[in-house]
Design a protein around this motif. Structure first.
Motif, PDB file in Angstrom:
ATOM      1  N   THR A 108      13.758 -19.963   8.999  1.00  0.00           N
ATOM      2  CA  THR A 108      13.333 -19.664   7.624  1.00  0.00           C
ATOM      3  C   THR A 108      14.435 -19.874   6.593  1.00  0.00           C
ATOM      4  O   THR A 108      14.165 -20.384   5.522  1.00  0.00           O
ATOM      5  CB  THR A 108      12.766 -18.226   7.467  1.00  0.00           C
ATOM      6  N   GLY A 109      15.669 -19.447   6.854  1.00  0.00           N
ATOM      7  CA  GLY A 109      16.739 -19.596   5.874  1.00  0.00           C
ATOM      8  C   GLY A 109      16.541 -18.731   4.645  1.00  0.00           C
ATOM      9  O   GLY A 109      17.092 -19.022   3.578  1.00  0.00           O
ATOM     10  N   LEU A 110      15.764 -17.647   4.772  1.00  0.00           N
ATOM     11  CA  LEU A 110      15.558 -16.767   3.620  1.00  0.00           C
ATOM     12  C   LEU A 110      16.845 -16.022   3.280  1.00  0.00           C
ATOM     13  O   LEU A 110      17.604 -15.654   4.169  1.00  0.00           O
ATOM     14  CB  LEU A 110      14.435 -15.768   3.920  1.00  0.00           C
ATOM     15  N   PHE A 111      17.060 -15.790   1.990  1.00  0.00           N
ATOM     16  CA  PHE A 111      18.217 -15.009   1.557  1.00  0.00           C
ATOM     17  C   PHE A 111      17.932 -13.537   1.840  1.00  0.00           C
ATOM     18  O   PHE A 111      16.995 -12.974   1.272  1.00  0.00           O
ATOM     19  CB  PHE A 111      18.492 -15.228   0.077  1.00  0.00           C
ATOM     20  N   PRO A 112      18.718 -12.888   2.707  1.00  0.00           N
ATOM     21  CA  PRO A 112      18.364 -11.542   3.157  1.00  0.00           C
ATOM     22  C   PRO A 112      18.436 -10.479   2.067  1.00  0.00           C
ATOM     23  O   PRO A 112      17.760  -9.450   2.167  1.00  0.00           O
ATOM     24  CB  PRO A 112      19.402 -11.258   4.258  1.00  0.00           C
ATOM     25  N   HIS A 113      19.232 -10.700   1.022  1.00  0.00           N
ATOM     26  CA  HIS A 113      19.409  -9.690  -0.025  1.00  0.00           C
ATOM     27  C   HIS A 113      18.469  -9.911  -1.208  1.00  0.00           C
ATOM     28  O   HIS A 113      18.555  -9.214  -2.211  1.00  0.00           O
ATOM     29  CB  HIS A 113      20.861  -9.693  -0.519  1.00  0.00           C
ATOM     30  N   TRP A 114      17.570 -10.899  -1.081  1.00  0.00           N
ATOM     31  CA  TRP A 114      16.580 -11.158  -2.119  1.00  0.00           C
ATOM     32  C   TRP A 114      15.200 -10.743  -1.633  1.00  0.00           C
ATOM     33  O   TRP A 114      14.885 -10.828  -0.450  1.00  0.00           O
ATOM     34  CB  TRP A 114      16.539 -12.643  -2.469  1.00  0.00           C
ATOM     35  N   THR A 115      14.349 -10.325  -2.572  1.00  0.00           N
ATOM     36  CA  THR A 115      12.973  -9.997  -2.228  1.00  0.00           C
ATOM     37  C   THR A 115      12.200 -11.260  -1.865  1.00  0.00           C
ATOM     38  O   THR A 115      12.644 -12.387  -2.121  1.00  0.00           O
ATOM     39  CB  THR A 115      12.260  -9.314  -3.406  1.00  0.00           C
ATOM     40  N   VAL A 116      11.029 -11.050  -1.285  1.00  0.00           N
ATOM     41  CA  VAL A 116      10.150 -12.170  -0.959  1.00  0.00           C
ATOM     42  C   VAL A 116       9.847 -12.989  -2.206  1.00  0.00           C
ATOM     43  O   VAL A 116       9.930 -14.229  -2.196  1.00  0.00           O
ATOM     44  CB  VAL A 116       8.846 -11.649  -0.318  1.00  0.00           C
ATOM     45  N   ALA A 117       9.495 -12.321  -3.298  1.00  0.00           N
ATOM     46  CA  ALA A 117       9.152 -13.029  -4.536  1.00  0.00           C
ATOM     47  C   ALA A 117      10.317 -13.869  -5.030  1.00  0.00           C
ATOM     48  O   ALA A 117      10.130 -15.023  -5.446  1.00  0.00           O
ATOM     49  CB  ALA A 117       8.726 -12.027  -5.605  1.00  0.00           C
ATOM     50  N   ARG A 118      11.519 -13.326  -4.989  1.00  0.00           N
ATOM     51  CA  ARG A 118      12.668 -14.086  -5.480  1.00  0.00           C
ATOM     52  C   ARG A 118      12.998 -15.248  -4.555  1.00  0.00           C
ATOM     53  O   ARG A 118      13.384 -16.326  -5.014  1.00  0.00           O
ATOM     54  CB  ARG A 118      13.885 -13.172  -5.636  1.00  0.00           C
ATOM     55  N   ASN A 119      12.852 -15.045  -3.249  1.00  0.00           N
ATOM     56  CA  ASN A 119      13.070 -16.148  -2.311  1.00  0.00           C
ATOM     57  C   ASN A 119      12.121 -17.307  -2.603  1.00  0.00           C
ATOM     58  O   ASN A 119      12.526 -18.469  -2.602  1.00  0.00           O
ATOM     59  CB  ASN A 119      12.873 -15.665  -0.871  1.00  0.00           C
ATOM     60  N   ILE A 120      10.859 -16.989  -2.839  1.00  0.00           N
ATOM     61  CA  ILE A 120       9.871 -18.043  -3.083  1.00  0.00           C
ATOM     62  C   ILE A 120      10.141 -18.769  -4.394  1.00  0.00           C
ATOM     63  O   ILE A 120       9.913 -19.977  -4.507  1.00  0.00           O
ATOM     64  CB  ILE A 120       8.448 -17.445  -3.080  1.00  0.00           C
ATOM     65  N   SER A 121      10.699 -18.056  -5.374  1.00  0.00           N
ATOM     66  CA  SER A 121      10.840 -18.624  -6.721  1.00  0.00           C
ATOM     67  C   SER A 121      12.104 -19.447  -6.924  1.00  0.00           C
ATOM     68  O   SER A 121      12.362 -19.901  -8.043  1.00  0.00           O
ATOM     69  CB  SER A 121      10.800 -17.494  -7.753  1.00  0.00           C
ATOM     70  N   VAL A 122      12.888 -19.684  -5.856  1.00  0.00           N
ATOM     71  CA  VAL A 122      14.160 -20.382  -6.008  1.00  0.00           C
ATOM     72  C   VAL A 122      13.999 -21.740  -6.699  1.00  0.00           C
ATOM     73  O   VAL A 122      14.642 -22.022  -7.718  1.00  0.00           O
ATOM     74  CB  VAL A 122      14.854 -20.572  -4.641  1.00  0.00           C
ATOM     75  N   VAL A 123      13.166 -22.601  -6.160  1.00  0.00           N
ATOM     76  CA  VAL A 123      13.037 -23.953  -6.721  1.00  0.00           C
ATOM     77  C   VAL A 123      12.401 -23.937  -8.111  1.00  0.00           C
ATOM     78  O   VAL A 123      12.899 -24.614  -9.020  1.00  0.00           O
ATOM     79  CB  VAL A 123      12.275 -24.874  -5.751  1.00  0.00           C
ATOM     80  N   ARG A 157      12.716 -21.768 -10.361  1.00  0.00           N
ATOM     81  CA  ARG A 157      13.778 -21.361 -11.287  1.00  0.00           C
ATOM     82  C   ARG A 157      14.746 -22.517 -11.554  1.00  0.00           C
ATOM     83  O   ARG A 157      15.185 -22.732 -12.689  1.00  0.00           O
ATOM     84  CB  ARG A 157      14.534 -20.150 -10.740  1.00  0.00           C
ATOM     85  N   LEU A 158      15.085 -23.267 -10.495  1.00  0.00           N
ATOM     86  CA  LEU A 158      15.961 -24.424 -10.680  1.00  0.00           C
ATOM     87  C   LEU A 158      15.300 -25.493 -11.550  1.00  0.00           C
ATOM     88  O   LEU A 158      15.991 -26.258 -12.236  1.00  0.00           O
ATOM     89  CB  LEU A 158      16.332 -25.015  -9.311  1.00  0.00           C
ATOM     90  N   LEU A 159      13.970 -25.536 -11.493  1.00  0.00           N
ATOM     91  CA  LEU A 159      13.221 -26.496 -12.310  1.00  0.00           C
ATOM     92  C   LEU A 159      12.952 -25.971 -13.717  1.00  0.00           C
ATOM     93  O   LEU A 159      12.288 -26.642 -14.512  1.00  0.00           O
ATOM     94  CB  LEU A 159      11.893 -26.831 -11.624  1.00  0.00           C
ATOM     95  N   ASN A 160      13.466 -24.764 -14.000  1.00  0.00           N
ATOM     96  CA  ASN A 160      13.341 -24.154 -15.332  1.00  0.00           C
ATOM     97  C   ASN A 160      11.893 -23.914 -15.754  1.00  0.00           C
ATOM     98  O   ASN A 160      11.521 -24.084 -16.917  1.00  0.00           O
ATOM     99  CB  ASN A 160      14.054 -25.019 -16.390  1.00  0.00           C
ATOM    100  N   TRP A 161      11.086 -23.499 -14.786  1.00  0.00           N
ATOM    101  CA  TRP A 161       9.723 -23.121 -15.120  1.00  0.00           C
ATOM    102  C   TRP A 161       9.737 -21.839 -15.961  1.00  0.00           C
ATOM    103  O   TRP A 161      10.618 -20.978 -15.779  1.00  0.00           O
ATOM    104  CB  TRP A 161       8.918 -22.853 -13.856  1.00  0.00           C
ATOM    105  N   PRO A 162       8.760 -21.656 -16.846  1.00  0.00           N
ATOM    106  CA  PRO A 162       8.641 -20.386 -17.574  1.00  0.00           C
ATOM    107  C   PRO A 162       8.370 -19.238 -16.612  1.00  0.00           C
ATOM    108  O   PRO A 162       7.755 -19.428 -15.554  1.00  0.00           O
ATOM    109  CB  PRO A 162       7.441 -20.623 -18.504  1.00  0.00           C
ATOM    110  N   THR A 163       8.815 -18.054 -16.980  1.00  0.00           N
ATOM    111  CA  THR A 163       8.671 -16.876 -16.116  1.00  0.00           C
ATOM    112  C   THR A 163       7.221 -16.642 -15.713  1.00  0.00           C
ATOM    113  O   THR A 163       6.923 -16.338 -14.552  1.00  0.00           O
ATOM    114  CB  THR A 163       9.234 -15.633 -16.824  1.00  0.00           C
ATOM    115  N   GLU A 164       6.307 -16.797 -16.661  1.00  0.00           N
ATOM    116  CA  GLU A 164       4.891 -16.546 -16.371  1.00  0.00           C
ATOM    117  C   GLU A 164       4.364 -17.517 -15.316  1.00  0.00           C
ATOM    118  O   GLU A 164       3.591 -17.137 -14.425  1.00  0.00           O
ATOM    119  CB  GLU A 164       4.052 -16.667 -17.643  1.00  0.00           C
ATOM    120  N   ARG A 165       4.796 -18.760 -15.410  1.00  0.00           N
ATOM    121  CA  ARG A 165       4.348 -19.765 -14.441  1.00  0.00           C
ATOM    122  C   ARG A 165       4.924 -19.471 -13.057  1.00  0.00           C
ATOM    123  O   ARG A 165       4.237 -19.624 -12.045  1.00  0.00           O
ATOM    124  CB  ARG A 165       4.764 -21.160 -14.899  1.00  0.00           C
TER     125      ARG A 165
END
Length: 312
Positions: free
Chosen positions: A84-99, A101-109
């Motif tokens: 999986t390579g999940l970041f252990p100190h991040w929540t599930v939601a934050r792990n999923i949102s990595v890319v 965020r890098l793509l600068n999507w709006p928070t709502e999206r």
């Protein structure tokens, strides 16, 4: 969608991938299978430039990836791995949102995408979004890993033995989940495994590799019916090819019209012929009633139809 033209990769002068050429069409599940060290995972890492080709060209939608920025390329591709390579100190939601965020999507999206993917993968958002990886089972963590790979809505999903460390029941469940999701999202998936049964179940087309080379590239049915050489035949299991082929065919393809009283034991129309044969052997019967999703009797499956290929 993806083309490899005479691609090689050398490590200290030894070819891990040796002059392979391959075309993977848009929307298909291409499964690369072979024994350990055959070059399948190296091939996958060449596609997203985690390592570079020693020679040859790789093109995505006709564009050579050698001309593309590696970071931008990877953000266009999902990547799911065995552990999986999940970041252990991040929540599930934050792990999923990595890319995203890098793509600068709006928070709502981003929030909407996380919610959508968790629901798609059978992980209710209210129950799982705020959990940490240590609070998940192996199967749940792997689902989150797949959700993270899909988060940026990539056209291509690379999967390197993603279910290899899971128990058989969880593994089978996630294979079914992947097929269900693919029927909805139609991504181009390149999936690496050493398990030929997994390859046969998931693939649109299978690439068999041996010693860094492609020895056969074909549909599961053609692979079983016409193995290219002794290596492919041994990989398929010489004594089990009939059962493996039966696992690819549905009961509905072989059932006959139902006449008279239905047999006592039943099989679902969408079950495989392998499952039907197993039921016949277990119950010591020569025919089964075929039922649809609503449980209605819709046909008859005698063992003769299974053996001789009779159809309704």
């Amino acid at each position: 969608m993806i083309e490899l033209d005479n691609v090689s990769r050398l490590f200290e002068g030894v070819a891990a991938v040796d002059g392979i050429s391959l075309r993977i069409d848009s929307g298909e599940i291409c499964v690369i299978v072979g024994t350990s060290g055959c070059g399948k995972s190296t091939t996958l890492r060449l596609l997203n430039k985690l390592i570079d080709c020693s020679s040859g060209d790789i093109r995505i939608d006709g564009q050579a990836i050698a001309q593309l920025d590696a970071q931008r390329l990877r953000r266009r591709m999902g990547y799911a791995i065995q552990n999986t390579g999940l970041f252990p100190h991040w929540t599930v939601a934050r792990n999923i949102s990595v890319v995203p965020r890098l793509l600068n999507w709006p928070t709502e999206r981003i929030e909407a995408r996380v919610h959508e993917l968790l629901e798609l993968l059978g992980l209710p958002h209210a129950d799982f979004a705020h959990k940490f990886p240590s609070q998940l089972s192996g199967g749940q963590a792997q689902r989150v890993g797949v959700a993270r790979a899909l988060a940026g809505d990539p056209d291509i999903l690379l999967m390197d033995e993603p279910f290899g460390a899971l128990d058989p029941i969880t593994r089978d469940s996630l294979q079914n989940e992947l097929l269900r999701i693919q029927s909805r999202i139609h991504k181009t998936i390149v999936f690496v495994t050493h398990d030929i049964d997994e390859a046969l179940k998931l693939a649109t087309r299978i690439v068999v590799m041996d010693q860094g080379r492609i020895v056969q590239h074909d549909t599961p049915v053609n692979l079983l019916n016409h193995p290219a050489n002794a290596f492919v035949e041994s990989l398929l299991g010489q004594g089990e090819r009939g059962l493996k082929r039966a696992s690819l065919q549905r009961v509905a393809e072989r059932m006959l019209p139902l006449q008279g009283t239905p047999p006592a034991f039943s099989v679902a129309a969408q079950d495989s012929l392998r499952q039907a044969l197993s039921l016949m052997l277990w119950h010591r019967v020569g025919e089964l009633c075929v039922r649809d999703n609503e449980g209605r009797a819709v046909g008859l499956l005698p063992i003769s139809a299974l053996l001789h290929g009779a159809t309704a």
